[in-house]
Design a protein around this motif. Sequence first.
Motif: not given
Lengths: 380, 127
Positions: A275-292
């Motif tokens: 599952a993780l390899a598939k995500q890595a290959k296809e690209g992540l649809s969302r990501r955790v980021v920092g906000l100020v």
Amino acid sequence: MDTSALKRTPLYPLYTKYGAKVVEFGGWEMPVQFSSILKEHEAVRTRVGLFDVSHMGEFSCVGPGAMSFLQELVTNDVFKLVPGRAMYSPMVNASGTTVDDLLIYCFTPTEFWIVVNAGNIDKDWQWMNSLANHHEVTLRDISSQTALLALQGPLAQSVLQRFTPVDLSTIRFYRFAKGDVLGVPCVISRTGYTGEDGFELYAPCEAAEKLWSTILADKSAEGVVPCGLGARDTLRLEATLPLYGHELTEEIGPLEAGLHAFVKLDKESFVGKDALAKQAKEGLSRRVVGLVVKERGIPRAGYRVFQGDKDIGHVTSGTMSPTLGEPIALAILETPYTSVGLNVEIDIRGKRVSATVVETPFYRRSKETPKKRDQGEDRR
Amino acid sequence: MSQVMQGLKYSKEHEWVKLDGQRATVGITDFAQAELGDIVFVELPAVGQQLKANTTFGTVESVKTVSDLFAPLSGKVVEVNERLQDSPELVNSSPYEDGWMVVLEVEDTAGMNELLDAQAYEAHIAE
């Protein structure tokens, strides 16, 4: 609140004496603060603080198949572990979302400890045992015998050195040693969850009160400050260390949380690899980021994030950063909205406030203190 | 032990009121500030806004939590404590003096009778 079912650490009887405000956390009655979250936070950033984190779970994992079991269990590469080293890793299910995140301690090639989040002890125990059937390994839950104290801050080493014959300068980041502290046999680990230098001490429960009281009575560093879970949370959030249930959940996987360094897709196999390899290959649809946050208002977990009319995700953790003096947040956002510098809006109880995607971590300690060295990828 | 001031009136939601003629100064109690912990943000209404008793008029945020402020009386906001914008910690250090929040112009002070006196409030927080 019915507190009868809540669990307590061996240090619970001392909390009142040190002025603790006690709250429910993950099924435990834990101190959220002793004096003030801001004061405790500052003490750890500039001097030294002591936390009771005995609610964490510890499992021993022993047997000729222990290493191969762990290698299948978690996403990081356990084969890199040698005696005296610790490793941080997420643990995922077959669909690649997170069961828990944990530390693995290697005592010998056949003897390990797994340290898990308090609220996940029962779940992890079942999860690990279902997998352990296929390996020559014996798991034992030693949580109820094991206390855990975290001494954190730039002065942690100099304070702790007064109580142990072990030369602490030889224990590098993410290494540990067995040794006596105040005559009590401990596992002394140079790890933590604050973004500062520091040690975690695993000790027998019956010795916890002695360690706690004696370390807090030390006056060499202008006094060690007892710290609660409130400061632990603001410290870890500034350091951008994920908290299970927030940045890592049964819905959020380690790649989405930005923990690529702890997911070794070149390992032969592990639970969730496909599952993780598939995500890595296809690209992540969302990501955790920092906000100020640029306006007045404090983002909190669950608040929605927008750009224009479009709902692009939600805040996973937020607070007023004591060190930066600005409101900060981690948020999981759709990938097109995750570039550093991008402006977004957070809905704070019906009011939109503007925020900017920033580089993380929000806070990084200065290089003077002993730290990562050759262990650049390990953290917790 | 939380401080409760004699001569003030209190709501069950932990606001205090000091009435001077038709002017009612409102803040939160020592008990409330201690429960919240370090206060890092206070959001108050604009001068001129009409408040209705028992409805929210702002929020106070500590490091850990958000808490609504409830109007103990109906009235028009005639002053807000601007210092709290940059120094919200005044609510912690001086809840009954420097940490006051708003002044209301109250038309009908009968609402004061609905509020607790110091003794009743002490009993309320001891529960």
